[in-house]
Design an enzyme around this catalytic site. Structure first.
Site, mmCIF file in Angstrom:
data_model
loop_
_atom_site.group_PDB
_atom_site.id
_atom_site.type_symbol
_atom_site.label_atom_id
_atom_site.label_comp_id
_atom_site.label_asym_id
_atom_site.label_seq_id
_atom_site.Cartn_x
_atom_site.Cartn_y
_atom_site.Cartn_z
ATOM 1 N N SER A 36 0.277 3.533 -6.634
ATOM 2 C CA SER A 36 -0.808 4.468 -6.473
ATOM 3 C C SER A 36 -1.290 5.105 -7.789
ATOM 4 C CB SER A 36 -0.379 5.571 -5.508
ATOM 5 O OG SER A 36 0.649 6.354 -6.078
ATOM 6 N N LYS A 90 -2.384 12.419 -13.331
ATOM 7 C CA LYS A 90 -2.668 11.890 -11.989
ATOM 8 C C LYS A 90 -3.128 13.053 -11.123
ATOM 9 C CE LYS A 90 -0.425 9.139 -8.330
ATOM 10 N NZ LYS A 90 0.814 8.427 -7.915
ATOM 11 N N SER A 136 4.989 3.353 -7.598
ATOM 12 C CA SER A 136 3.653 3.729 -8.065
ATOM 13 C C SER A 136 3.490 3.977 -9.556
ATOM 14 C CB SER A 136 3.162 4.959 -7.305
ATOM 15 O OG SER A 136 2.719 4.554 -6.040
HETATM 16 N N1 GLN Z 1 3.051 1.239 -2.525
HETATM 17 C C1 GLN Z 1 4.050 2.125 -2.020
HETATM 18 C C2 GLN Z 1 3.513 2.897 -0.831
HETATM 19 O O1 GLN Z 1 2.383 2.707 -0.493
HETATM 20 C C3 GLN Z 1 4.532 3.069 -3.101
HETATM 21 C C4 GLN Z 1 3.614 4.190 -3.358
HETATM 22 C C5 GLN Z 1 4.172 5.213 -4.314
HETATM 23 O O2 GLN Z 1 5.117 4.951 -5.040
HETATM 24 N N2 GLN Z 1 3.581 6.393 -4.282
HETATM 25 O O3 GLN Z 1 4.188 3.693 -0.245
#
Ligand code: GLN
Length: 492
Positions: A154, A79, A178
């Protein structure tokens, strides 16, 4: 060999050890697939072909010389939130479009030490804030199961590369879902470890009290191999825990599903917006686990309604603090021709950050400001403790807790959900991060549009082995994790 991308991590490892193919052949195979197929999936931000081939040659030499580890010569995608020395690290933001880190994240360094070959860096929501990988700067990564749909986020790039067989496994990060939600949307297995199990050093910070890296792959077994590399204490991360690391691979058969008490939170299955197909598939998977000997126990998690508001105060608060460093002075994007210092700050930050990131910085700064700190931030921290206690109480009576990973399957790119609609989609994943617990997603079937559905199992602290083991048993008895998207079947 045209089907190397269909092999599991164990098969790849054995094939390399037995010289059935070389790391160079394997790496070239993936690079060819990326060149052909990623024009459609759009998952890689950076492909590091040259370095990958050099690493592959070094791996082949190590294997020949008898210096190989289990994973020497296997390709991986990272990532783009993990710093990689000499390779661009963007965190999916224009702010870091040209950032080349002078050092490797611990996770990356451990991968290198194990002999992994880095294929490249993959797309994500900007600074990991979001659930769709519709990136304002690098474009939208597509869901390999249906290119009109999002892969989730994400860590959507990490999910898409594995689901399209553009890497055998990938690293992801999970601050509020995410790893689990994109794994669910793309039909993969993904593990969010206990907070403190995987080093955050060199992982660009979003909400530091919840950020945690973890593996994304097809099966629990594949995840276990990567987890063996990622986990462990790191003196460079003050929240990294000094606790012996399990051998996740050899523990895969250690937990028996027979007699395993699985808690089913009443509140979770009455959530408004829970898709009927998702509910049905998750219930079928629990039925299967029951047939395998598990005991299903209805439990109460009374704080469910507080998850979304609590997370969406604490995460932006931490983000607003973490992202202060991107000021256009020391590093990161700098606007053109600033007239004075204020103009430089203002324009660098409004041009360098996308809308969602700016929204979170504003919310977070507000929640932390002198007049509102107690009413919002401190209050949210108190609720966070209640959420944690709710789980600890539940674990007095059950071994793991089952839930969907997301209320829906992957929706269409450009669905343009309002921020609140988007945030509500995180209902099943956020509490795990607020409490610091480990959780895993496993694919358990498809909805009526042939899009994958995921089951989430939440464990008590340090129960990664148990979670991987339970999913492994389930995957020995079912074949959902072996299903491939049509695009993954394409040959390069
Ligand atoms: N969708 C969640 C957010 O926007 C989780 C994102 C994540 O785990 N990085 O914060």
């Amino acid at each position: 060999m045209s089907d190397l991308h269909r092999l599991s991590i164990r098969e790849l490892s054995e094939g390399l050890a037995q010289a059935k193919f070389s790391s160079r052949e394997l790496t070239e195979h993936y690079l060819k697939r990326i060149a052909k197929i990623d024009t459609q999936v759009q998952s890689y931000i950076t492909v590091t072909a040259e370095q990958a081939l050099a690493q592959a040659d070094a791996a082949d030499a190590a294997i020949k010389a008898g210096h190989a580890t289990t994973l020497t010569g296997l390709p991986i995608a990272h990532k783009d939130i993990f710093c990689t020395q000499g390779i661009k690290t963007t965190a999916g933001s224009k702010m870091l479009d040209n950032f080349i880190s002078p050092y490797d994240a611990t996770v990356v360094a451990k991968g290198k030490a194990a002999g992994l070959v880095t294929l490249g860096k993959v797309n994500m929501d900007e600074f990991a804030m979001g659930s769709t990988s519709e990136n304002p700067h690098f474009g939208s990564t597509k869901n390999p199961w249906n290119l009109e749909h999002v892969p989730g986020g994400s860590s959507g790039g990490s999910a898409a590369v594995v689901a399209a067989d553009l890497a055998p496994f990938a690293t992801g990060t999970d601050t509020g879902g995410s790893i689990r939600q994109p794994a669910s949307f793309c039909g993969l297995t993904g593990l969010k470890p206990t907070y403190g199990r995987v080093s955050r050093f060199g992982m660009i910070a979003y909400a530091s009290s919840m950020d945690q890296g973890g593996p994304m792959a097809r099966s629990a077994e594949d995840c276990a191999y990567l987890m063996n590399v990622m986990a462990g204490h790191d003196a460079k991360d003050s929240t990294s825990v000094q606790k012996e690391v399990d051998d996740y691979v050899s523990n895969l058969n250690d937990t028996s599903v027979k007699g395993l008490r699985i808690g089913i939170p009443k509140q979770y299955f009455n959530v408004q917006g829970l898709d009927a197909d998702v509910k049905a598939r998750v219930e079928e998977s629990l039925k299967k686990l029951e047939e395998m000997g598990a005991i299903l126990v209805e439990i109460n998690l009374n704080m469910t309604e507080a998850y979304v508001p609590t997370y969406y105060l604490i995460a932006p608060a931490e983000a607003s603090s973490n992202l202060q460093r991107f000021d256009g002075v020391r590093y990161g994007y700098r606007c053109e021709k600033p007239v004075d210092l204020m103009d430089l700050y203002k324009r660098s930050r409004s041009e360098g950050f996308g809308t969602e990131v700016q929204r979170r910085i504003l919310i977070g700064t507000y929640a932390l400001s002198a007049g509102y700190y107690d009413a919002y931030y401190v209050k949210a921290q108190k609720v966070r403790r209640l959420i944690q206690q709710d789980f600890l109480k539940a674990f007095e009576n059950v071994d793991v807790i089952a839930a969907p990973s997301a209320p829906t399957t992957a929706y269409k790119i450009g669905a343009n959900l309002s921020p609140t609609e988007m945030y509500l989609g995180d209902i099943y994943t956020l509490a795990v991060n607020l409490a610091g617990l480990p959780a895993i997603n496993a694919p358990v079937g498809f909805d009526k549009n042939n899009l994958p559905v995921g089951l989430q199992l939440i464990g008590n602290y340090w129960s990664e082995s148990q979670l991987l083991s339970v999913v492994h048993q389930y995957q020995q008895a079912t074949d959902w994790h072996t299903k491939r998207a049509a695009i993954a079947e394409e040959n390069a």
